[in-house]
Design a protein around this motif. Structure first.
Motif, short mmCIF file in Angstrom:
data_model
loop_
_atom_site.label_atom_id
_atom_site.label_comp_id
_atom_site.label_asym_id
_atom_site.label_seq_id
_atom_site.Cartn_x
_atom_site.Cartn_y
_atom_site.Cartn_z
N SER A 50 -26.08 31.55 -60.48
CA SER A 50 -26.20 32.97 -60.81
C SER A 50 -24.87 33.65 -60.51
CB SER A 50 -27.30 33.62 -59.99
OG SER A 50 -26.95 33.69 -58.61
N GLU A 51 -24.68 34.82 -61.05
CA GLU A 51 -23.44 35.56 -60.81
C GLU A 51 -23.25 35.84 -59.32
OE1 GLU A 51 -21.42 39.86 -62.03
OE2 GLU A 51 -23.05 39.02 -63.25
N GLU A 52 -24.34 36.16 -58.65
CA GLU A 52 -24.28 36.45 -57.21
C GLU A 52 -23.91 35.20 -56.42
OE1 GLU A 52 -27.23 38.11 -53.64
OE2 GLU A 52 -27.86 38.18 -55.74
N ASP A 53 -24.54 34.06 -56.76
CA ASP A 53 -24.25 32.82 -56.06
C ASP A 53 -22.82 32.34 -56.32
OD1 ASP A 53 -26.74 32.78 -54.95
OD2 ASP A 53 -27.54 31.17 -56.21
N GLU A 54 -22.36 32.53 -57.53
CA GLU A 54 -21.00 32.13 -57.87
C GLU A 54 -19.98 32.93 -57.06
OE1 GLU A 54 -18.13 32.13 -61.81
OE2 GLU A 54 -20.27 31.73 -62.07
N LYS A 55 -20.22 34.23 -56.94
CA LYS A 55 -19.31 35.07 -56.17
C LYS A 55 -19.30 34.65 -54.69
CE LYS A 55 -19.23 39.44 -57.10
NZ LYS A 55 -19.57 40.89 -57.18
N LEU A 56 -20.48 34.35 -54.15
CA LEU A 56 -20.58 33.92 -52.75
C LEU A 56 -19.90 32.57 -52.55
CD1 LEU A 56 -21.62 34.24 -49.87
CD2 LEU A 56 -23.83 33.31 -50.62
N PHE A 57 -20.08 31.67 -53.49
CA PHE A 57 -19.46 30.34 -53.40
C PHE A 57 -17.94 30.46 -53.37
CE2 PHE A 57 -17.60 26.61 -55.54
CZ PHE A 57 -18.00 25.62 -54.65
N TYR A 58 -17.36 31.25 -54.29
CA TYR A 58 -15.92 31.44 -54.31
C TYR A 58 -15.43 32.02 -52.98
CZ TYR A 58 -15.14 30.53 -59.31
OH TYR A 58 -15.01 29.95 -60.55
N SER A 59 -16.18 32.99 -52.46
CA SER A 59 -15.78 33.65 -51.21
C SER A 59 -15.76 32.66 -50.04
CB SER A 59 -16.75 34.80 -50.90
OG SER A 59 -16.47 35.36 -49.64
N LEU A 60 -16.80 31.83 -49.94
CA LEU A 60 -16.87 30.87 -48.84
C LEU A 60 -15.82 29.77 -48.97
CD1 LEU A 60 -20.75 30.54 -48.44
CD2 LEU A 60 -19.16 31.70 -46.90
N ILE A 61 -15.58 29.33 -50.18
CA ILE A 61 -14.54 28.32 -50.40
C ILE A 61 -13.16 28.90 -50.04
CG2 ILE A 61 -13.26 27.06 -52.17
CD1 ILE A 61 -15.74 25.58 -51.37
N ASP A 62 -12.91 30.15 -50.43
CA ASP A 62 -11.64 30.79 -50.09
C ASP A 62 -11.45 30.86 -48.58
OD1 ASP A 62 -10.85 31.17 -52.69
OD2 ASP A 62 -11.50 33.26 -52.80
N LYS A 63 -12.51 31.25 -47.87
CA LYS A 63 -12.41 31.38 -46.41
C LYS A 63 -12.23 30.02 -45.76
CE LYS A 63 -15.08 35.65 -46.11
NZ LYS A 63 -16.37 36.28 -45.70
N ARG A 64 -12.94 29.01 -46.26
CA ARG A 64 -12.78 27.67 -45.68
C ARG A 64 -11.37 27.15 -45.94
NH1 ARG A 64 -12.03 24.70 -42.43
NH2 ARG A 64 -12.78 22.56 -42.19
N SER A 65 -10.79 27.48 -47.09
CA SER A 65 -9.43 27.04 -47.39
C SER A 65 -8.42 27.68 -46.45
CB SER A 65 -9.06 27.33 -48.85
OG SER A 65 -8.93 28.72 -49.07
#
Length: 290
Positions: A50-65
């Motif tokens: 979903s659009e919401e899940d996609e946004k959250l996924f990008y955010s968490l991947i960015d922070k983990r990076s």
């Protein structure tokens, strides 16, 4: 973005960020976002986020990076089978510390009274109280943030623990609260004192991996010039707070076993023992006071 595309994107980004467990971390993040188990991803490769899940996924991947630990991204860490809240202001519980907790449990009996020094999240006393019938514990820490978090963890897990802020033994009340004394006299004496104190040499802090040196409190890591300052301070006064044949037990750095044994011997401890962790490294030193 499909599940497959998310996995490919996340793995590539985390790999480029220098994260060794890039595949595991990507799967854990995607599992957190979608609610799916990693083992089931292959059944859902073509599913769209979903659009919401996609946004959250990008955010968490960015922070983990940026090398923020997964535990801080999720706000929890498993320890001894229990889920503990964590924060950037408190040391994240490690699997190594389960060795300390397991050894403490082996030497315990019903109705134990524990004192945990440098308690952090409260994971050690809470886990022991949950597993040992009729036991209770007091945890102390110099950090206000640690005490607030440990109190919340104890409440969430229903553990009979109390937590006090202060510098080592100075944090203790003048007498034990009602119900915390095994013999009813409320004297401040414990069956076992446990501690996973700061034990990294000051000069080695900057050499730690970014997840640790940049995102965990140095107050919970720095053991002074030789890494042993807290072992000396805790051991020096431990006998005052232990019952006859009470036990003092420490987590140690892999190369600190002999030094901590010597400190305990110099302060009157007997039957001193050394235990290794699952990786075969020295991890626990303990002894009896009588």
């Amino acid at each position: 973005m499909t599940i497959k595309e998310a996995l490919d994107f996340g793995k590539e980004k985390l790999k480029n960020a220098g994260i060794d467990d890039f595949e595991y971390d990507t799967k854990e993040i995607l599992a957190k976002v979608t609610g799916l188990k990693p083992m089931d991803f292959f059944l859902h490769y073509s599913d769209e986020l979903s659009e919401e899940d996609e946004k959250l996924f990008y955010s968490l991947i960015d922070k983990r990076s940026e090398r923020i630990p997964l535990q801080l991204l999720f706000g929890t860490q498993e320890f001894m089978g229990y889920s503990f809240g964590v924060s950037k202001n408190v040391l994240i519980p490690r699997i190594d510390t389960e060795t300390l907790c397991e050894e403490a449990e082996k030497l315990s009996h019903d109705n134990m009274r524990f004192l945990d020094i440098c308690t952090g999240t409260g994971c050690i006393p809470i886990a022991l109280v949950k597993r040992i019938k009729g036991s209770n514990a007091i945890g102390i820490d110099i950090s206000d943030d640690a005490i607030a978090l440990s109190r919340k963890n104890a409440a969430d897990l229903g553990a009979d623990c109390l937590f006090y802020q202060g510098d080592l033994y100075d944090a203790l009340p003048s007498e034990l609260p009602e119900g915390f004394s095994a013999d009813g006299n409320r004297e401040v004496k414990f069956d076992m004192i446990i501690s996973n104190p700061p034990y990294i040499k000051s000069s080695e802090i900057e050499n730690l991996m970014p997840e640790v040196k940049d995102h965990e409190p140095h107050l919970a890591l720095d053991g002074g010039d030789d890494g042993l300052i807290f072992y000396r301070r805790i051991t020096k006064d431990a006998g005052t707070y232990l019952k006859n044949r009470g036990i003092l037990m420490f987590e140690i750095g892999y190369d600190e076993g002999q030094a901590v044994r010597d400190i305990m011997k110099e302060n009157g401890f007997k039957e001193i023992f050394l235990k290794k962790d699952l990786a075969g490294n020295d991890r626990v030193v303990g002894g009896y006071f009588y």
